[in-house]
Design a protein around this motif. Structure first.
Motif, PDB file in Angstrom:
ATOM      1  N   LYS A 136       0.888  -1.221   0.140  1.00 20.37           N
ATOM      2  CA  LYS A 136      -0.056  -0.133   0.032  1.00 20.37           C
ATOM      3  C   LYS A 136       0.769   1.077   0.032  1.00 20.37           C
ATOM      4  CE  LYS A 136      -3.828  -2.232   2.629  1.00 20.37           C
ATOM      5  NZ  LYS A 136      -4.670  -2.149   3.672  1.00 20.37           N
ATOM      6  N   LEU A 137       2.140   0.990   0.347  1.00 22.48           N
ATOM      7  CA  LEU A 137       3.089   2.206   0.224  1.00 22.48           C
ATOM      8  C   LEU A 137       3.584   2.822  -1.080  1.00 22.48           C
ATOM      9  CD1 LEU A 137       5.363   1.329   3.382  1.00 22.48           C
ATOM     10  CD2 LEU A 137       3.006   2.422   3.299  1.00 22.48           C
ATOM     11  N   SER A 138       4.004   4.011  -1.277  1.00 20.03           N
ATOM     12  CA  SER A 138       4.644   4.467  -2.430  1.00 20.03           C
ATOM     13  C   SER A 138       5.978   4.600  -2.172  1.00 20.03           C
ATOM     14  CB  SER A 138       3.932   5.993  -2.744  1.00 20.03           C
ATOM     15  OG  SER A 138       2.579   5.693  -2.943  1.00 20.03           O
ATOM     16  N   THR A 139       6.719   5.151  -3.294  1.00 20.43           N
ATOM     17  CA  THR A 139       7.965   5.025  -3.076  1.00 20.43           C
ATOM     18  C   THR A 139       8.379   6.194  -2.183  1.00 20.43           C
ATOM     19  OG1 THR A 139       8.326   4.665  -5.480  1.00 20.43           O
ATOM     20  CG2 THR A 139      10.115   5.693  -4.248  1.00 20.43           C
ATOM     21  N   GLY A 140       9.425   5.712  -1.129  1.00 21.78           N
ATOM     22  CA  GLY A 140      10.005   6.851  -0.095  1.00 21.78           C
ATOM     23  C   GLY A 140       8.974   6.750   1.184  1.00 21.78           C
ATOM     24  N   GLU A 141       7.962   6.076   1.120  1.00 16.36           N
ATOM     25  CA  GLU A 141       7.150   6.091   2.181  1.00 16.36           C
ATOM     26  C   GLU A 141       7.625   4.733   3.188  1.00 16.36           C
ATOM     27  OE1 GLU A 141       2.804   7.352   1.783  1.00 16.36           O
ATOM     28  OE2 GLU A 141       3.004   5.533   0.598  1.00 16.36           O
ATOM     29  N   THR A 142       7.327   5.125   4.590  1.00 19.90           N
ATOM     30  CA  THR A 142       7.608   4.109   5.587  1.00 19.90           C
ATOM     31  C   THR A 142       6.477   3.728   6.507  1.00 19.90           C
ATOM     32  OG1 THR A 142       9.897   5.144   5.867  1.00 19.90           O
ATOM     33  CG2 THR A 142       8.776   3.926   7.745  1.00 19.90           C
ATOM     34  N   SER A 143       6.411   2.679   6.632  1.00 17.83           N
ATOM     35  CA  SER A 143       5.145   2.067   7.209  1.00 17.83           C
ATOM     36  C   SER A 143       4.913   2.545   8.843  1.00 17.83           C
ATOM     37  CB  SER A 143       4.962   0.602   7.416  1.00 17.83           C
ATOM     38  OG  SER A 143       5.973   0.009   8.136  1.00 17.83           O
ATOM     39  N   PRO A 144       3.666   2.485   9.453  1.00 16.41           N
ATOM     40  CA  PRO A 144       3.975   2.400  10.989  1.00 16.41           C
ATOM     41  C   PRO A 144       4.384   1.335  11.524  1.00 16.41           C
ATOM     42  CG  PRO A 144       1.684   2.070  10.113  1.00 16.41           C
ATOM     43  CD  PRO A 144       2.670   2.412   8.896  1.00 16.41           C
ATOM     44  N   PRO A 145       4.431   1.229  12.717  1.00 11.10           N
ATOM     45  CA  PRO A 145       5.231  -0.133  13.307  1.00 11.10           C
ATOM     46  C   PRO A 145       3.808  -1.249  13.095  1.00 11.10           C
ATOM     47  CG  PRO A 145       5.264   1.551  14.814  1.00 11.10           C
ATOM     48  CD  PRO A 145       4.715   2.185  13.730  1.00 11.10           C
ATOM     49  N   LEU A 146       4.462  -2.274  12.645  1.00  7.95           N
ATOM     50  CA  LEU A 146       3.635  -3.386  12.004  1.00  7.95           C
ATOM     51  C   LEU A 146       3.898  -4.873  12.783  1.00  7.95           C
ATOM     52  CD1 LEU A 146       3.819  -2.848   8.086  1.00  7.95           C
ATOM     53  CD2 LEU A 146       1.923  -2.131   9.667  1.00  7.95           C
ATOM     54  N   LYS A 147       2.839  -5.506  13.571  1.00  2.19           N
ATOM     55  CA  LYS A 147       3.305  -6.679  14.166  1.00  2.19           C
ATOM     56  C   LYS A 147       3.624  -7.869  13.044  1.00  2.19           C
ATOM     57  CE  LYS A 147       3.487  -9.030  17.917  1.00  2.19           C
ATOM     58  NZ  LYS A 147       3.644 -10.349  17.449  1.00  2.19           N
ATOM     59  N   GLY A 148       4.706  -8.659  13.303  1.00  3.92           N
ATOM     60  CA  GLY A 148       5.117  -9.521  12.392  1.00  3.92           C
ATOM     61  C   GLY A 148       5.566 -10.816  13.101  1.00  3.92           C
ATOM     62  N   PRO A 149       5.987 -11.935  12.506  1.00  5.51           N
ATOM     63  CA  PRO A 149       6.448 -13.129  13.241  1.00  5.51           C
ATOM     64  C   PRO A 149       7.212 -13.266  13.995  1.00  5.51           C
ATOM     65  CG  PRO A 149       6.864 -13.211  10.928  1.00  5.51           C
ATOM     66  CD  PRO A 149       5.851 -11.993  10.966  1.00  5.51           C
ATOM     67  N   PHE A 150       8.392 -12.060  13.808  1.00  4.95           N
ATOM     68  CA  PHE A 150       9.719 -12.067  14.690  1.00  4.95           C
ATOM     69  C   PHE A 150       9.564 -10.630  15.576  1.00  4.95           C
ATOM     70  CE2 PHE A 150      10.786 -14.292  10.938  1.00  4.95           C
ATOM     71  CZ  PHE A 150      10.951 -15.470  11.616  1.00  4.95           C
ATOM     72  N   GLY A 151       8.383 -10.061  15.728  1.00  4.16           N
ATOM     73  CA  GLY A 151       8.450  -8.780  16.491  1.00  4.16           C
ATOM     74  C   GLY A 151       7.656  -7.605  15.752  1.00  4.16           C
ATOM     75  N   TRP A 152       8.143  -6.533  15.912  1.00  6.34           N
ATOM     76  CA  TRP A 152       7.529  -5.307  15.340  1.00  6.34           C
ATOM     77  C   TRP A 152       8.194  -4.727  14.282  1.00  6.34           C
ATOM     78  CZ3 TRP A 152       2.688  -3.434  16.370  1.00  6.34           C
ATOM     79  CH2 TRP A 152       2.014  -3.864  17.379  1.00  6.34           C
ATOM     80  N   TYR A 153       7.769  -4.298  13.165  1.00  2.00           N
ATOM     81  CA  TYR A 153       8.572  -4.199  12.003  1.00  2.00           C
ATOM     82  C   TYR A 153       8.213  -2.493  11.669  1.00  2.00           C
ATOM     83  CZ  TYR A 153       9.185  -9.113  10.936  1.00  2.00           C
ATOM     84  OH  TYR A 153       9.590 -10.306  10.976  1.00  2.00           O
ATOM     85  N   LEU A 154       9.167  -2.043  11.077  1.00  2.00           N
ATOM     86  CA  LEU A 154       9.306  -0.504  10.261  1.00  2.00           C
ATOM     87  C   LEU A 154       9.643  -1.035   8.832  1.00  2.00           C
ATOM     88  CD1 LEU A 154      10.444   2.084  12.651  1.00  2.00           C
ATOM     89  CD2 LEU A 154       8.090   1.616  12.073  1.00  2.00           C
ATOM     90  N   MET A 155       8.812  -0.590   7.807  1.00  2.00           N
ATOM     91  CA  MET A 155       8.976  -1.164   6.440  1.00  2.00           C
ATOM     92  C   MET A 155       9.140   0.018   5.599  1.00  2.00           C
ATOM     93  SD  MET A 155       9.004  -4.507   6.930  1.00  2.00           S
ATOM     94  CE  MET A 155       9.121  -5.346   5.432  1.00  2.00           C
TER      95      MET A 155
END
Length: 545
Positions: free
Chosen positions: A331-350
């Protein structure tokens, strides 16, 4: 939970079911399970779990590849049958399904945290600093042909089985005295002083007279005996023999292209960077610092202890990211950073570096690929028809040479072939087709073998012209070989005698360092402390020590 597991798995029903399943496959075997083709349904049903042909085929290929790597050669299907690989794979799948069914019945549930902890502890996924390395983790998965979600699912099942098996072992009575003795026996460490007597293949050794050499020649006849040879002619039909005469019409190329558009479609991709944190608070702190303009890679190193290799994921597909990460990242465009996301190994910033839109390769880009595949398929059909023609000609009484001439095939002549595929000069014969040696030695003199599959989508037929029996080579023709062998054995015997003399002196109380200095054997080496299994011996310590 563990107590309920123990009660469940101690039931005679569970244990008896496991033994009956394993015994049934050992008795009946499953050597022909692949004969059903791709439409083959369930091979085995364990509770509500069906083991299908596709699952079995995948497991079989993985096992074949693993055994081939261990042996350093590619196993044939016949060798796999001889080794019992198919039966081993089925028994493994049945056992796993049985444990999974019992774990489900007992309500075993494995959370994401336990899976993440297990993966982070896996040595194969750790970098040089001894910490979990996302880049190495992905490389290992890719090398084994697995996507992350499938691996996580398999880990969930594996941990579940471990709990089940652990409950079995935990229910057994334990002997503290036995455990203590076993522990001390396994973990006892010793150091050793040692010297290495090196074999020198160039040490001076006088050549003995011919009387000694002739006796050595006779006593070691097997070393100097020529193998039996067969003189043969053969025809080897391969797809390459007919490929040059095959033309694929343009309409067939286009039809094949249209039917394979999905294969030539390149899905949308994102070039992505990531940071992974153990908790949401740390992830939100990093998100705030990124909003202030801090560099992503530098911040990942500082806050998450990630090197650039673990931070830069490169190009990823939507389904190449676990859980809901793929949906959010795409859903992100070029240059955008996600909010903190819950994943299998912890919390992600993408963070998305670039967006690469979905594309379809044109016909011109894949024309050569499609043409070669269609031509290869057509060549197999043509070759099959050619093999039938060859059999008809031979069935009419024609010689192998005449039959080769009529179908335009090459008749290949080999003056001498031994059972290892070598010629009379002892060197390997080049380009021997699969099955040639076997058929040459299974066919009578002046007879032809059957026309057989050569393993390369080709066909092979062999005519055995004559045989040269195995015979002891005359002493004069192998005198130099006899001298070299006698000297090698003399050097080894001399070295062994010297080692035995040193051992005898040591047993009488002489010191190793004194002996080494006296005989000028070099420095005595003291090993590191090591266990009976050779752990921590170091690279230079002889394994037999």
């Amino acid at each position: 939970m563990l107590e309920s597991l123990r009660l469940g798995v101690q039931s005679w029903y569970f244990k008896a079911l496991l033994m009956v399943l394993v015994a049934s496959f050992a008795v009946f075997g499953i050597g022909d399970i692949f004969s059903g083709g791709p439409s083959l349904g369930a091979i085995v049903t364990v509770g509500d779990t069906e083991i299908g042909g596709a699952e079995l085929s995948d497991a079989y290929r993985r096992r074949m590849n693993a055994v081939s790597r261990q042996l350093g050669t590619t196993l044939t299907t016949e060798q796999a049958r001889q080794f019992g690989i198919v039966d081993q794979v089925v028994q493994s799948l049945v056992s796993a399904a049985l444990y999974d069914a019992e774990a489900d019945a007992l309500g075993v549930v494995i959370g994401d945290g336990a899976i993440a902890a297990r993966i982070r502890m896996e040595p194969s996924f750790k970098g040089q600093q001894g910490q979990f390395d996302r880049g190495i983790y992905e490389q290992v998965l890719a090398a084994n042909g697995m996507v992350e979600q499938a691996f996580i699912d398999s880990m969930r099942r594996e941990i579940s089985r471990d709990q089940l098996l652990g409950s079995l072992a935990g229910a057994l009575p334990q002997s503290t005295q036995l455990a203590d003795r076993l522990y001390r026996w396994r973990n006892e460490r010793r150091t050793a002083d040692y010297i290495v007597l090196k074999y020198d293949p160039n040490s001076a050794v006088a050549t003995p007279d011919d009387t000694i050499l002739r006796r050595y020649h006779g006593d070691n006849a097997a070393r100097f005996t020529a193998p039996d040879y067969r003189k043969i002619t053969y025809i080897h039909l391969t797809p390459d023999d007919v490929m040059g005469n095959i033309t694929i019409p343009e309409n067939e190329l286009r039809d094949a292209y249209d039917s394979r558009l999905d294969e030539f479609s390149i899905a949308e991709r994102r070039t992505v960077q990531q940071m992974i944190f153990a908790d949401e608070v740390a992830a939100r702190k990093a998100a705030g610092m990124l909003a202030e303009g801090r560099a992503f890679v530098a911040l990942a190193k500082k806050l998450a202890n990630q090197d650039p290799k673990a931070t830069n994921l490169g190009d990823v597909l939507r389904d190449g990211l676990p859980g809901t990460l793929g949906e959010n990242v795409f859903k992100l465009s070029t240059g955008e950073t996600s909010p903190p996301l819950k994943g299998p190994f912890g919390w992600y910033l993408m963070r998305v570096i670039a967006v690469k839109q979905a594309t379809i390769r044109s016909l011109e880009e894949v024309r050569a690929l499609i043409h070669d595949e269609l031509a290869s398929d057509r060549a197999i059909e043509v070759l099959f028809e050619l093999s039938n023609t060859l059999q008809d000609i031979l069935g009419g009484g024609a010689t192998l040479a005449a039959a080769a001439s009529q179908i335009g095939a090459k008749l290949i002549y080999v003056a001498a072939l031994d059972r290892q595929g070598r010629g009379a000069d002892g060197k390997p014969i080049a380009d021997i087709p699969q099955g040639l040696i076997e058929n040459a030695y299974n066919t009578l003199i002046d007879e032809q073998s059957a026309l057989v599959d050569s393993g390369d989508s080709g066909y092979l037929i062999v005519q055995v012209e004559s045989e040269t029996p195995s015979v002891l080579r005359e002493f004069g023709s192998v005198r130099n070989d006899v001298i070299a062998a006698w000297k090698r054995e003399y050097r080894r015997d001399k070295l062994e005698n010297r080692a035995n003399e040193i051992v005898e002196r040591l047993n009488k109380g002489a010191g190793l360092r004194h002996i080494a200095a006296e005989l000028k054997l070099g420095a005595v080496t003291t090993s590191a402390a090591f266990t009976r299994a050779g752990q921590d011996t170091g690279a230079n310590v002889p394994r037999g020590l």
